[in-house]
Write an enzyme that holds these catalytic residues in place. Structure first.
Site, PDB file in Angstrom:
ATOM      1  N   ASP A 312      29.606  11.010  16.929  1.00 38.63           N
ATOM      2  CA  ASP A 312      29.419  12.655  17.094  1.00 38.63           C
ATOM      3  C   ASP A 312      30.183  13.289  15.710  1.00 38.63           C
ATOM      4  O   ASP A 312      31.155  14.149  16.088  1.00 38.63           O
ATOM      5  CB  ASP A 312      29.622  13.207  18.138  1.00 38.63           C
ATOM      6  CG  ASP A 312      28.511  14.358  18.582  1.00 38.63           C
ATOM      7  OD1 ASP A 312      27.978  14.860  17.399  1.00 38.63           O
ATOM      8  OD2 ASP A 312      28.410  14.767  19.586  1.00 38.63           O
ATOM      9  N   HIS A 316      35.359  19.163   9.659  1.00 37.55           N
ATOM     10  CA  HIS A 316      35.820  20.452   9.427  1.00 37.55           C
ATOM     11  C   HIS A 316      37.067  20.517   8.878  1.00 37.55           C
ATOM     12  O   HIS A 316      38.012  19.759   9.165  1.00 37.55           O
ATOM     13  CB  HIS A 316      35.734  21.332  10.686  1.00 37.55           C
ATOM     14  CG  HIS A 316      34.604  21.689  11.262  1.00 37.55           C
ATOM     15  ND1 HIS A 316      33.570  22.479  10.579  1.00 37.55           N
ATOM     16  CD2 HIS A 316      33.876  21.354  12.484  1.00 37.55           C
ATOM     17  CE1 HIS A 316      32.354  22.697  11.304  1.00 37.55           C
ATOM     18  NE2 HIS A 316      32.619  22.121  12.258  1.00 37.55           N
TER      19      HIS A 316
END
Lengths: 433, 320
Positions: A312, A316
């Site tokens: 997953d 960012h």
């Protein structure tokens, strides 16, 4: 491109598909597994162009990560296929499957072809992708599922968005049945999630943050399972995080529904206390749950209810995370920590080494019906060599990913990727190997 | 009342970001100090020069007149220089403004930053970026520590103690930073805390916060020493969290009939600004025998003086 005949000697061969766990060797020829086994080369020195001594390390099928976001095009400053590939290889991952949540979304044939072309040109880790279920990930109109599949989309999902409309989901499952496609759901009832940013409970109340109840996950799964019963489609639940969801999926499997699911390492390696003090690096969707749920995820992995583990990987940058908690983005990077965290299940006695490795090799290959994930003559030589015991520490400055939004900085771990081989080419080698 | 000033106790926190984590001794010390400032504030000459040369910046990302004024007055009465910064948060992305503004202000060498922000945890994030003391003047639905301290001071001066007081906190607890800080403070000081609200306005797992939970005002107020009303935001009244204003007032608004279930000498408190006729009966709010709402405002200045004082004390001693 091949490097002729290469012999990997003195390896602990691990093949979850066949249950093989023995010291032996692998012969790679023209980028494919030509032969392998405990008895190989016992008769004498092999006649090969190169011999690699595995020094007793484990040699397994290359890891497959079925849940990775490469935000190219859209947010190349967070990750590109170049950086994602290096992160994958450092994590022992030879193939990864990209979410369609790019800008624009992968909801058309050109988008699927773009991923394939980037991967082909790079010649690093293999990149595959999902096709979006709905156009623009808006949850309204179906994409060209059949054409996307033909172009190479391995399965279908709206990524980090749930297909919330029951009618749309019913049509997606029903239509997919004709092409025998796999539909992957992000299980979260959007209205119950609302403006929630963490698990709903005592901690969210103390922190004054909006909570996401565990029921938001199980409600969506329960609804979908009804639709799966109606349609007979193949259905996969992404990143299961709650006990309620594990229980419902266990029961659905018992009833014989074609349902599979995965979880991510943070749902068995962490719990909600990681977001205490407003740590945005632990802000993820679905949110980290309480200890009770975390244990249920471990149990689900141990009894096979949870088929596999996907990292997953959601990259960012600092600007997206160094914000007040509610305003920060959701997501954790995970490819480079996938092995070490998966091995925690083995070191803690929840899974055998073979079963743990199956969760990141054979199982995802099986669910996605893709090649690889096993040691087999004639298959592409996608292999990972790793030391399951070597101690180390996760360091956020050591990542090859362009982003470093990992909540594990400083965590002591056991297990290290020593080398990663794709189509017979060793594309990553640890300095200690 | 334990006098902590004579001991070698030192306030152990570099910032005041929340009451959670404060010991009874920390709280008592602040209240004792604030008590002295109440006296100072009632004199003709209210100003000292304890903080001469120091700078306090009020950085408000959310509109507030009373809290900002209270902090400003507190700093001025201690002799500090103050400036007020109201940052318009609507046009720019709030988070960027927060960190950027913090770094800019930090470069101006303030000694104390008083921060209010609409996001929970924002003041904590800001405190990690600056070199000065930070006081949380309210962050989202998280904490509003100086409000809890001024409430405690009000109760202590009226009732003589905090321990074994029964305090009912009524209304929109779910979204209230005032409620959270008060729960922590009162719980730490040995008071019995009750939450009284419709279930839609109670926080998740409220029963695990060390309180008793009631959804009926009459039961919740029974034999209470203190009734603390919370403000209900307008946007939460029209069918989202409660069906309507009049339904809310009927069942959860404080009037004389419901107050009659509390002790005869029970005090009524409200952090302001009040919605008269929504959470509290207008007439009751003005009843000087029961309502201590204006006294709370007075205590606010004293408590904020204590907070600014305590956080800069080490620096001043170093200088002296």
């Amino acid at each position: 491109m091949s490097e002729g005949r290469i012999a990997y000697l003195n390896a602990r061969l691990l093949d979850p598909a066949s249950g093989l766990d023995a010291t032996g060797a692998v012969l790679v020829e023209d980028g494919k597994i030509a032969d392998f086994g405990p008895g190989l080369f016992k008769g004498g020195a092999p006649s090969v162009s190169r011999v690699i001594d595995c020094q007793g390390n484990c040699l397994s099928p290359g890891f497959i990560d079925m849940r990775v976001l490469v935000p190219e095009p859209g947010e190349e400053h967070k990750e590109t296929f170049d950086s994602a590939s290096e992160a994958a290889l450092a994590g022992g991952i030879t193939a990864y499957v990209c979410l369609p949540n790019t800008e624009p979304a992968i909801d058309n044939v050109a988008g699927v072809q773009y991923v394939a072309r980037r991967a082909r040109d790079l010649k690093r880790a293999k990149a595959y992708c999902y096709g979006a279920i709905t156009k623009g990930l808006e949850g309204k109109e179906l994409t060209e599922l059949g054409l996307l599949h033909e172009a190479g989309a391995l399965a279908f999902t709206d990524g980090d968005k749930a297909v919330a409309n029951a009618k749309v989901m019913h049509r997606a499952l029903s239509y997919s049945k004709a092409f025998d496609l796999l539909v992957v759901q992000h299980p979260a009832e959007p209205d119950l999630v609302g403006s929630g940013v963490m698990n709903k409970g005592e901690l969210s109340s103390r922190l004054g943050l909006g909570g996401i109840p565990p029921e938001a996950e199980v409600m969506m799964i329960e609804r979908d399972l009804r639709l799966v019963e109606m349609t007979g489609a193949r259905y996969h639940v992404a990143h299961v995080s709650t006990k309620m969801a594990v229980d419902v999926i266990r029961e659905a499997k018992r009833k014989g529904l074609k349902v599979t699911c995965d979880t991510a390492p943070h749902y068995f390696a962490l719990n909600e206390t990681s977001v205490g003090d407003y740590r945005t690096f632990a802000k993820v969707s679905p949110p980290l749950r309480d200890e009770f749920d975390r244990r249920a995820i471990v149990e689900g992995l141990a009894d096979g209810t949870i088929d596999l583990i996907a990292s997953d990987h959601i990259p960012h940058d600092q600007d997206s995370k160094r914000l007040p908690f509610a305003l920060a983005e959701f997501g954790i990077i995970g490819m480079e920590t996938l092995l070490a965290l998966t091995l925690e299940l083995y070191h803690n006695g929840h899974l055998s080494l073979l079963d743990a490795i199956a969760k990141i090799t054979q199982k995802p290959a099986h669910v996605l019906r893709m090649g690889g994930g096993r040691l087999k003559r004639g298959e592409a030589a996608d292999l990972t060599i790793f030391d399951p015991d070597r101690p180390g520490t996760i360091r956020e400055d050591g990542f090859r990913s362009k982003s470093n939004n990992s909540p594990y900085d400083g965590r002591p771990i056991q297990g290290r990727v020593m080398a990663t081989i794709v189509d017979g080419r060793m594309l990553f080698k640890d300095e200690g190997f | 009342m334990t006098d902590t000033s004579a001991t070698d106790y030192r306030f152990p926190h570099p910032h005041i970001l929340g009451i959670e984590g404060f010991s009874a001794q920390d709280i008592t010390h602040l209240l004792d100090l604030a008590d002295k400032y109440v006296d100072q504030n009632r004199r003709f000459d209210k100003k000292t020069d304890e903080m001469h040369g120091m700078t306090v910046i009020n950085l408000f990302f959310e509109n507030s007149t009373r809290t900002r004024t209270s902090f400003e007055l507190a700093a001025k009465r201690l002799g500090a220089d103050t400036i007020n910064m109201s940052v318009e948060s609507s046009s720019i992305k709030k988070g960027e403004t927060l960190i950027d503004t913090a770094m800019t202000l930090n470069a101006m060498h303030p000694d104390v930053l008083v921060v209010r922000h609409s996001e929970s945890g924002a003041t904590k994030l800001l405190s990690e970026k600056v070199n000065c003391a930070v006081i949380n003047a309210g962050d989202g639905s998280h904490e509003h520590p100086t409000q809890a301290l001024l409430d405690a001071l009000t109760i202590r001066r009226r009732k003589g103690r905090l321990n074994n007081m029964t305090v009912a906190i009524c209304g929109d607890v779910a979204h209230s930073r005032v409620a959270r800080s008060n729960i922590h403070l009162l719980h730490t000081m040995g008071a019995r805390v009750r939450l009284v609200a419709p279930p839609t306005l109670l926080p998740a797992a409220a029963d695990r916060l060390g309180v008793e939970v009631f959804t009926d005002m009459r039961e919740g107020l029974k034999d209470c020493d203190i009734v603390m009303m919370l403000r209900l935001q307008m946007e939460r009244m029209q069918g989202s969290f409660v069906p309507s204003t009049r339904e809310y007032f009927r069942f959860f608004g404080l009037d004389r009939e419901k107050l009659a279930f509390a002790k005869a000498d029970a005090l009524v408190m409200h952090p302001g600004p009040m919605n008269r006729g929504v959470e509290i009966d207008s007439d009751l709010a003005d009843d000087i025998d029961r309502s201590v709402i204006r006294e709370q405002v007075e205590m606010g200045v004293a408590v904020r003086m204590a907070c600014v004082d305590i956080l800069t004390r080490a620096k001043r001693e170093e200088q002296a």
